[in-house]
Write an enzyme that holds these catalytic residues in place. Structure first.
Site, PDB file in Angstrom:
ATOM      1  N   GLY A  11      28.239  21.388  10.164  1.00  0.00           N
ATOM      2  CA  GLY A  11      28.795  21.869   8.900  1.00  0.00           C
ATOM      3  C   GLY A  11      29.200  23.339   8.975  1.00  0.00           C
ATOM      4  N   VAL A  13      28.040  25.833   7.257  1.00  0.00           N
ATOM      5  CA  VAL A  13      26.871  26.720   7.282  1.00  0.00           C
ATOM      6  C   VAL A  13      26.192  26.635   8.649  1.00  0.00           C
ATOM      7  CG1 VAL A  13      24.576  27.127   6.306  1.00  0.00           C
ATOM      8  CG2 VAL A  13      26.503  26.714   4.776  1.00  0.00           C
ATOM      9  N   ARG A  98      14.049  24.740  -4.343  1.00  0.00           N
ATOM     10  CA  ARG A  98      14.110  26.158  -4.742  1.00  0.00           C
ATOM     11  C   ARG A  98      13.239  26.504  -5.946  1.00  0.00           C
ATOM     12  NH1 ARG A  98      20.593  26.406  -4.429  1.00  0.00           N
ATOM     13  NH2 ARG A  98      20.807  26.602  -2.174  1.00  0.00           N
ATOM     14  N   CYS A 127      24.177  30.507  -2.856  1.00  0.00           N
ATOM     15  CA  CYS A 127      24.988  31.605  -2.298  1.00  0.00           C
ATOM     16  C   CYS A 127      25.432  32.620  -3.362  1.00  0.00           C
ATOM     17  CB  CYS A 127      26.194  31.042  -1.565  1.00  0.00           C
ATOM     18  SG  CYS A 127      27.079  29.770  -2.484  1.00  0.00           S
ATOM     19  N   LYS A 211      21.903  27.155 -11.705  1.00  0.00           N
ATOM     20  CA  LYS A 211      21.146  27.671 -10.547  1.00  0.00           C
ATOM     21  C   LYS A 211      21.089  29.192 -10.598  1.00  0.00           C
ATOM     22  CE  LYS A 211      22.517  24.020  -7.300  1.00  0.00           C
ATOM     23  NZ  LYS A 211      23.465  23.721  -6.219  1.00  0.00           N
ATOM     24  N   HIS A 240      32.670  34.903  -1.746  1.00  0.00           N
ATOM     25  CA  HIS A 240      32.687  34.817  -3.210  1.00  0.00           C
ATOM     26  C   HIS A 240      32.765  36.227  -3.788  1.00  0.00           C
ATOM     27  CE1 HIS A 240      31.688  30.726  -2.606  1.00  0.00           C
ATOM     28  NE2 HIS A 240      30.419  30.707  -2.991  1.00  0.00           N
TER      29      HIS A 240
HETATM   30  N1  LIG Z   1      29.115  26.227   2.139  1.00  0.00           N
HETATM   31  C1  LIG Z   1      28.449  27.234   1.612  1.00  0.00           C
HETATM   32  O1  LIG Z   1      29.018  28.305   1.350  1.00  0.00           O
HETATM   33  C2  LIG Z   1      26.987  27.113   1.331  1.00  0.00           C
HETATM   34  C3  LIG Z   1      26.292  28.255   0.952  1.00  0.00           C
HETATM   35  C4  LIG Z   1      24.927  28.168   0.674  1.00  0.00           C
HETATM   36  C5  LIG Z   1      24.293  26.955   0.795  1.00  0.00           C
HETATM   37  N2  LIG Z   1      25.002  25.844   1.169  1.00  0.00           N
HETATM   38  C6  LIG Z   1      24.273  24.591   1.301  1.00  0.00           C
HETATM   39  O2  LIG Z   1      24.203  24.283   2.686  1.00  0.00           O
HETATM   40  C7  LIG Z   1      24.225  22.873   2.869  1.00  0.00           C
HETATM   41  C8  LIG Z   1      25.357  22.511   3.838  1.00  0.00           C
HETATM   42  O3  LIG Z   1      26.570  22.932   3.295  1.00  0.00           O
HETATM   43  P1  LIG Z   1      27.909  23.038   4.141  1.00  0.00           P
HETATM   44  O4  LIG Z   1      28.829  23.804   3.281  1.00  0.00           O
HETATM   45  O5  LIG Z   1      27.629  23.483   5.530  1.00  0.00           O
HETATM   46  O6  LIG Z   1      28.405  21.493   4.153  1.00  0.00           O
HETATM   47  P2  LIG Z   1      29.336  20.753   5.206  1.00  0.00           P
HETATM   48  O7  LIG Z   1      30.272  21.663   5.873  1.00  0.00           O
HETATM   49  O8  LIG Z   1      29.896  19.603   4.453  1.00  0.00           O
HETATM   50  O9  LIG Z   1      28.284  20.224   6.280  1.00  0.00           O
HETATM   51  C9  LIG Z   1      27.310  19.274   5.959  1.00  0.00           C
HETATM   52  C10 LIG Z   1      26.433  19.030   7.157  1.00  0.00           C
HETATM   53  O10 LIG Z   1      25.409  18.114   6.787  1.00  0.00           O
HETATM   54  C11 LIG Z   1      25.452  17.006   7.685  1.00  0.00           C
HETATM   55  N3  LIG Z   1      25.053  15.786   6.987  1.00  0.00           N
HETATM   56  C12 LIG Z   1      25.627  15.232   5.906  1.00  0.00           C
HETATM   57  N4  LIG Z   1      24.980  14.098   5.569  1.00  0.00           N
HETATM   58  C13 LIG Z   1      23.988  13.935   6.466  1.00  0.00           C
HETATM   59  C14 LIG Z   1      22.976  12.960   6.662  1.00  0.00           C
HETATM   60  N5  LIG Z   1      22.854  11.901   5.856  1.00  0.00           N
HETATM   61  N6  LIG Z   1      22.109  13.118   7.684  1.00  0.00           N
HETATM   62  C15 LIG Z   1      22.224  14.186   8.510  1.00  0.00           C
HETATM   63  N7  LIG Z   1      23.161  15.154   8.387  1.00  0.00           N
HETATM   64  C16 LIG Z   1      24.029  15.017   7.369  1.00  0.00           C
HETATM   65  C17 LIG Z   1      26.889  16.927   8.134  1.00  0.00           C
HETATM   66  O11 LIG Z   1      26.976  16.164   9.307  1.00  0.00           O
HETATM   67  P3  LIG Z   1      28.307  15.354   9.684  1.00  0.00           P
HETATM   68  O12 LIG Z   1      29.290  16.371  10.222  1.00  0.00           O
HETATM   69  O13 LIG Z   1      27.834  14.405  10.709  1.00  0.00           O
HETATM   70  O14 LIG Z   1      28.803  14.717   8.425  1.00  0.00           O
HETATM   71  C18 LIG Z   1      27.171  18.410   8.335  1.00  0.00           C
HETATM   72  O15 LIG Z   1      26.599  18.869   9.530  1.00  0.00           O
HETATM   73  C19 LIG Z   1      24.357  22.268   1.469  1.00  0.00           C
HETATM   74  O16 LIG Z   1      23.068  21.975   0.989  1.00  0.00           O
HETATM   75  C20 LIG Z   1      24.957  23.389   0.661  1.00  0.00           C
HETATM   76  O17 LIG Z   1      24.653  23.309  -0.715  1.00  0.00           O
HETATM   77  C21 LIG Z   1      26.324  25.903   1.447  1.00  0.00           C
END
Ligand SMILES: NC(=O)c1ccc[n+]([C@@H]2O[C@H](COP(=O)([O-])OP(=O)(O)OC[C@H]3O[C@@H](n4cnc5c(N)ncnc54)[C@H](OP(=O)(O)O)[C@@H]3O)[C@@H](O)[C@H]2O)c1
Length: 350
Positions: A11, A13, A98, A127, A211, A240
């Site tokens: 992902g 992150v 959290r 975030c 949140k 952001h």
């Molecule tokens: N994006 C941000 O700015 C941000 C900031 C703070 C916190 N977060 C939090 O960080 C987390 C990840 O966000 P992201 O933005 O990185 O999302 P993302 O780009 O959509 O990545 C999601 C990740 O989770 C994996 N995943 C999804 N379903 C899964 C499952 N059932 N079992 C195992 N792995 C699974 C995906 O794997 P695949 O590639 O195999 O689908 C991918 O590695 C979320 O909880 C989000 O709320 C995000």
């Protein structure tokens, strides 16, 4: 040196966490890269090596000392207990734990004092909240904040890798005379500004806004702060930006606020009125500090107790990956919390 697991390695992150860990020389003996079945066997470049991603399973954590979770709240709820049972410490980027009272919610520059060695599960805040509290905490420490009105201008990558791709594809499509077809977001993202894409609760606030309220109060240990957020998406790839209107308990001069913020860890003041240089999403992208500027008196608050400012932070970096690595450095003894605003709530003046 630790055996480390990264849940959500594919992902946005997860990928940013690899970059931050590499840049900071995070002391991992080895990494176990975990994602969904969809990514099983996929090769990713990780800390200088090509590594295969493994599908996440209940038994993925044998021998793991530290597990970063970044795969959404449902995955954390299901699999973090397995990691904890296997003896790993968990740092979770999702919203799953959290607000649980026994789980510390930590921004190291603000409340590292909330961390104790016995904590096996630590939550990384939302975030937008991290970016907000970095600007708010030092001011709150000097002059207790009564109320803050915050409006966010949030990047597409805040909704994950697919949302980032959607913005890029829609932008190309529109510029070449085509249509922006929404798939991840409910409406077109390219050339558009829209209300944050999280569900709206009975009180009319979306989940992101709720949140911000709850997490800011917990991190600052200040349940009395009144917070009125409005969260928006803008067609920006990453970082952001937030606009803050702050009401303090006592008068607060913009110059005094600038000086407090200039000395605050994790904050960089960019406030050049003559040159017209203030924080932008692009300035904040790819850097560690949260940028703060446009500090000015709020004439709508009596007695000089109001200030307005903007802040911008890279939500993939300080809003997620960097914060998680900093927490990991603290709990593993790589870093100490000297110079932070520990236990802000308890240190406030009268
Ligand atoms: N994006 C941000 O700015 C941000 C900031 C703070 C916190 N977060 C939090 O960080 C987390 C990840 O966000 P992201 O933005 O990185 O999302 P993302 O780009 O959509 O990545 C999601 C990740 O989770 C994996 N995943 C999804 N379903 C899964 C499952 N059932 N079992 C195992 N792995 C699974 C995906 O794997 P695949 O590639 O195999 O689908 C991918 O590695 C979320 O909880 C989000 O709320 C995000």
């Amino acid at each position: 040196m630790m055996q480390v697991a990264m849940v959500g390695a594919t992902g946005v992150v997860g990928q940013e966490l690899e970059r931050v860990a590499r840049e900071r020389g995070f002391p991992a003996r080895s990494w176990r890269l975990l994602a969904s079945e969809r990514s099983a066997g996929r090769a990713v470049s990780w800390c200088g090596q090509q590594r295969a991603v493994e599908p996440l399973r209940a038994d993925s954590f044998a021998g793991v000392d530290l597990a970063f979770f970044s795969a959404g709240a449902a995955v954390s709820r299901e699999f973090a207990p397995h990691a904890l049972r296997a003896g790993a410490r968990v740092i979770d980027n999702s919203s799953a734990f959290r607000m649980e009272p026994q789980v510390p919610l930590v921004v190291p520059e603000v409340n590292a004092g909330a961390l104790r060695d016995e904590h096996r599960l630590i939550a990384n805040p939302n975030c937008s909240t991290i970016i907000l509290v970095l600007a708010l905490a030092p001011l709150h420490c000097a002059n207790p904040v009564r109320r803050v009105v915050v409006s966010t201008y949030q990047a597409a990558s805040g909704a994950g890798a697919q949302a980032l791709t959607e913005l890029e594809e829609q932008t190309r499509a529109v510029l070449s005379g085509g249509r922006a077809e929404p798939r991840v977001f409910p409406v077109p993202c390219a050339f558009n500004v829209f209300s944050h894409n999280t569900p709206i609760g009975g009180d009319g606030y979306n989940t992101e806004e709720s949140k911000i309220i709850a997490e800011t109060r917990k991190i600052l240990d200040s349940p009395e702060i009144a917070i009125a957020p409005t969260c928006m998406r803008v067609p920006v790839l990453r970082a952001h930006l937030e606009s803050l209107s702050i009401e303090f308990s006592r008068p607060m001069d913009p110059e005094q606020a600038r000086s407090i913020l200039s000395a605050a860890p994790g904050v960089r003041v960019l406030d050049d009125r003559q040159a017209g240089r203030f924080p932008t999403s692009l300035d904040a992208s790819g850097i560690d500090p949260v940028l703060v500027g446009r500090v000015r008196r709020d004439p709508s608050v009596p007695e000089g107790r109001g200030l307005q400012l903007i802040c911008a932070g890279d939500q993939l970096r300080k809003g997620a990956a960097l914060n998680a690595i900093q927490v990991a450095e603290l709990v593993s003894g790589v870093a100490t919390s000297d110079g932070t605003f520990q236990a802000v709530g308890r240190r406030r003046g009268p």
